[in-house]
Design a protein around this motif. Structure first.
Motif, mmCIF file in Angstrom:
data_model
loop_
_atom_site.group_PDB
_atom_site.id
_atom_site.type_symbol
_atom_site.label_atom_id
_atom_site.label_comp_id
_atom_site.label_asym_id
_atom_site.label_seq_id
_atom_site.Cartn_x
_atom_site.Cartn_y
_atom_site.Cartn_z
ATOM 1 N N ILE A 150 -14.460 1.879 0.420
ATOM 2 C CA ILE A 150 -14.631 3.165 -0.209
ATOM 3 C C ILE A 150 -14.793 4.298 0.775
ATOM 4 N N TYR A 151 -15.254 4.011 1.972
ATOM 5 C CA TYR A 151 -15.262 5.033 2.952
ATOM 6 C C TYR A 151 -13.896 5.293 3.425
ATOM 7 N N THR A 152 -12.964 4.405 3.645
ATOM 8 C CA THR A 152 -11.703 4.316 4.443
ATOM 9 C C THR A 152 -10.807 5.270 3.075
ATOM 10 N N SER A 153 -11.155 4.750 1.971
ATOM 11 C CA SER A 153 -10.561 5.257 0.866
ATOM 12 C C SER A 153 -10.529 6.971 0.562
ATOM 13 N N THR A 154 -11.774 7.406 0.813
ATOM 14 C CA THR A 154 -12.003 8.859 0.837
ATOM 15 C C THR A 154 -11.384 9.429 1.953
ATOM 16 N N LYS A 155 -11.306 9.046 3.031
ATOM 17 C CA LYS A 155 -10.725 9.489 4.533
ATOM 18 C C LYS A 155 -9.266 9.793 4.094
ATOM 19 N N ALA A 156 -8.639 8.597 3.544
ATOM 20 C CA ALA A 156 -7.205 8.576 3.273
ATOM 21 C C ALA A 156 -6.731 9.501 2.377
ATOM 22 N N LEU A 157 -7.751 9.590 1.192
ATOM 23 C CA LEU A 157 -7.284 10.448 0.235
ATOM 24 C C LEU A 157 -7.582 11.822 0.524
ATOM 25 N N GLN A 158 -8.370 12.198 1.554
ATOM 26 C CA GLN A 158 -8.719 13.503 2.183
ATOM 27 C C GLN A 158 -7.643 14.087 2.798
ATOM 28 N N SER B 162 -3.192 11.018 10.619
ATOM 29 C CA SER B 162 -4.554 10.530 10.354
ATOM 30 C C SER B 162 -4.731 9.909 8.978
ATOM 31 N N GLY B 163 -4.077 10.557 8.139
ATOM 32 C CA GLY B 163 -4.226 9.840 6.779
ATOM 33 C C GLY B 163 -3.282 8.380 6.683
ATOM 34 N N TYR B 164 -2.298 8.291 7.443
ATOM 35 C CA TYR B 164 -1.713 6.758 7.631
ATOM 36 C C TYR B 164 -2.572 5.727 8.206
ATOM 37 N N MET B 165 -3.186 6.322 9.220
ATOM 38 C CA MET B 165 -4.229 5.657 10.153
ATOM 39 C C MET B 165 -5.430 4.827 8.975
ATOM 40 N N TRP B 166 -5.895 5.947 8.236
ATOM 41 C CA TRP B 166 -7.015 5.621 7.342
ATOM 42 C C TRP B 166 -6.635 4.765 6.307
ATOM 43 N N MET B 167 -5.291 5.079 5.883
ATOM 44 C CA MET B 167 -4.822 4.247 4.716
ATOM 45 C C MET B 167 -4.285 2.710 5.379
ATOM 46 N N MET B 168 -4.148 2.610 6.574
ATOM 47 C CA MET B 168 -3.940 1.423 7.029
ATOM 48 C C MET B 168 -5.463 0.641 7.104
ATOM 49 N N PHE B 169 -6.323 1.230 7.234
ATOM 50 C CA PHE B 169 -7.694 0.846 7.310
ATOM 51 C C PHE B 169 -8.290 0.377 6.258
ATOM 52 N N ASN B 170 -7.854 1.276 4.957
ATOM 53 C CA ASN B 170 -8.376 0.956 3.784
ATOM 54 C C ASN B 170 -7.700 -0.224 3.247
ATOM 55 N N PRO C 26 0.191 11.084 -4.839
ATOM 56 C CA PRO C 26 1.149 10.233 -4.815
ATOM 57 C C PRO C 26 1.431 9.285 -3.682
ATOM 58 N N VAL C 27 1.113 9.818 -2.552
ATOM 59 C CA VAL C 27 1.422 9.044 -1.274
ATOM 60 C C VAL C 27 0.329 7.783 -1.145
ATOM 61 N N TYR C 28 -0.900 8.166 -1.461
ATOM 62 C CA TYR C 28 -2.226 7.382 -1.357
ATOM 63 C C TYR C 28 -2.042 6.488 -2.367
ATOM 64 N N THR C 29 -1.354 6.729 -3.701
ATOM 65 C CA THR C 29 -1.122 5.573 -4.586
ATOM 66 C C THR C 29 -0.134 4.653 -4.058
ATOM 67 N N ILE C 30 0.992 5.182 -3.674
ATOM 68 C CA ILE C 30 2.059 4.097 -3.267
ATOM 69 C C ILE C 30 1.601 3.388 -2.256
ATOM 70 N N PHE C 31 0.913 3.788 -1.174
ATOM 71 C CA PHE C 31 0.282 3.182 0.003
ATOM 72 C C PHE C 31 -0.526 2.053 -0.230
ATOM 73 N N LYS C 32 -1.502 2.353 -1.586
ATOM 74 C CA LYS C 32 -2.407 1.497 -2.092
ATOM 75 C C LYS C 32 -1.642 0.179 -2.324
ATOM 76 N N ASN C 33 -0.310 0.093 -2.953
ATOM 77 C CA ASN C 33 0.271 -1.224 -2.953
ATOM 78 C C ASN C 33 0.534 -2.096 -2.075
ATOM 79 N N LEU C 34 0.256 -1.610 -0.724
ATOM 80 C CA LEU C 34 0.358 -2.530 0.308
ATOM 81 C C LEU C 34 -0.720 -3.550 0.523
ATOM 82 N N THR C 35 -1.846 -3.185 -0.265
ATOM 83 C CA THR C 35 -2.999 -4.076 -0.265
ATOM 84 C C THR C 35 -2.571 -5.345 -0.974
#
Length: 350
Positions: free
Chosen positions: A87-95, A171-179, A100-109
């Protein structure tokens, strides 16, 4: 768990989609404030609201879950730590990223979870699922390219501003990868621990939040800036009430998501629920275009469309896989069935 008596599937489906959009949009509203940096505080407030809400529901006889048990808490604690990372990495990525980009990248999980289950649970990945993974990766590449191109076109007149904007996106892509990594570890870890505790949906919600709250509060007090100047910057007087209400609503929406998920499962088929999980990505992505300043360009819309199709293909692949024994998925395993359908559903909630 008691649910409303109506058997009309439209109402629970719309309720589930609405609660998902509410949670994402309220989090984005808070996080996109002027220099908001009290992420641990936000998560602690959400956890406290969630625990209070489900305790009220339990006292009212609406839901049931187990009372706190020290031995069960000890077994579940590692999962709660993974949840905090998620949830922390999620908030940082969403920040840093648009919805739309956050939702799309979430599929990689989903891809990480699927291959994690191949390694640890004897799962398998069919050819159709593999094709959907390719679409997920393609949609993410298009979304990142569209974001960077939009930044360069709009801030190209100033090399400093363009560089700062691209740096923010990176920075957002990096946090998204961690998420994605944390989310996959959380889902896979939770599946292992559930076998030890036999937890149900609201049991996991209760223990996740109760065990996370002390850590989140401590992290906020010791790692975040509680100076009066920073509090004023995070909660400006003109928007203070709206931000606090958004934080409370986002906590309540996590309860709504769990409740409406169970409602959907009870009044629809598993196939319908699986498809709802995939289709739900579209309104969440569109909410970012409607309520926030996410760029509306042909590449960004194309990325949403490809991501939407990838979710449908993946859901259909899991429906087909669950309807018959495995006859040679990619890669091959000795187990006849994949367990990734449930994990994918859990990852949609994360």
């Amino acid at each position: 768990m008691p649910v409303p008596s109506t058997n009309n599937p439209i109402i629970p489906i719309l309720s589930y989609c609405g609660s998902s959009i509410l949670m994402t949009c309220t989090n984005k509203f808070v996080l996109s404030g002027f220099g908001f940096n009290l992420n641990f505080l936000l998560l602690a407030v959400q956890g406290i609201v969630c625990v209070v809400a489900i305790q009220v529901c339990k006292s009212s006889g609406i839901i049931t879950y187990r009372d706190f048990n020290t031995d069960e808490a000890r077994k579940w604690f590692p999962v709660s730590l993974l949840l905090i990372g998620t949830i922390y990495t999620s908030t940082k990525a969403l920040q840093y990223l648009s919805i739309p980009v956050y939702t799309i990248f979430k599929n990689l999980t989903i891809i990480i979870i699927a291959y994690g289950e191949v390694l640890w649970f004897g799962g398998s990945v069919t050819g159709m699922a593999l094709f959907s993974f390719g679409l997920m990766v393609l949609s993410s590449v298009i979304a990142a390219w569209a974001d960077i191109q939009h930044a360069l076109q709009n801030y190209g007149h100033s090399e400093t501003e363009a560089s700062a904007k691209v740096s923010t996106l990176n920075s957002g892509y990096m946090w998204m990868m961690f998420n994605c990594l944390c989310s996959a570890a959380f889902v896979l870890g939770m599946r292992k621990r559930i076998k030890l505790t036999n937890f149900k949906d609201f049991d996991t919600m209760f223990y996740n939040n109760v065990l996370s709250i002390p850590i989140l509060v401590a992290a906020s007090l010791f790692l975040e800036d509680w100076s009066s100047a920073n509090i004023e910057r995070n909660f400006p007087s003109l928007q203070r009430n709206r931000i606090v209400m958004a934080m409370i609503f986002s906590g309540l929406s996590s309860v709504f998501i769990s409740y409406t998920s169970a409602w959907c499962v009870r009044v629809t088929s598993s196939t319908t629920y699986s498809m709802v999980g995939a289709l739900n990505k579209l309104p969440i992505a569109l909410s970012g275009l409607i309520f926030f300043d996410a760029p509306v360009t042909f590449p960004s819309v194309s990325a949403i469309a490809v991501g939407f199709v990838s979710g449908i293909v993946y859901s259909w692949a899991k429906v087909k896989q669950s309807s018959k024994p495995n006859t040679g998925g990619l890669p091959m395993t000795s187990q006849p069935m994949s367990a990734s359908s449930q994990s994918a559903r859990d990852s949609f909630k994360s």
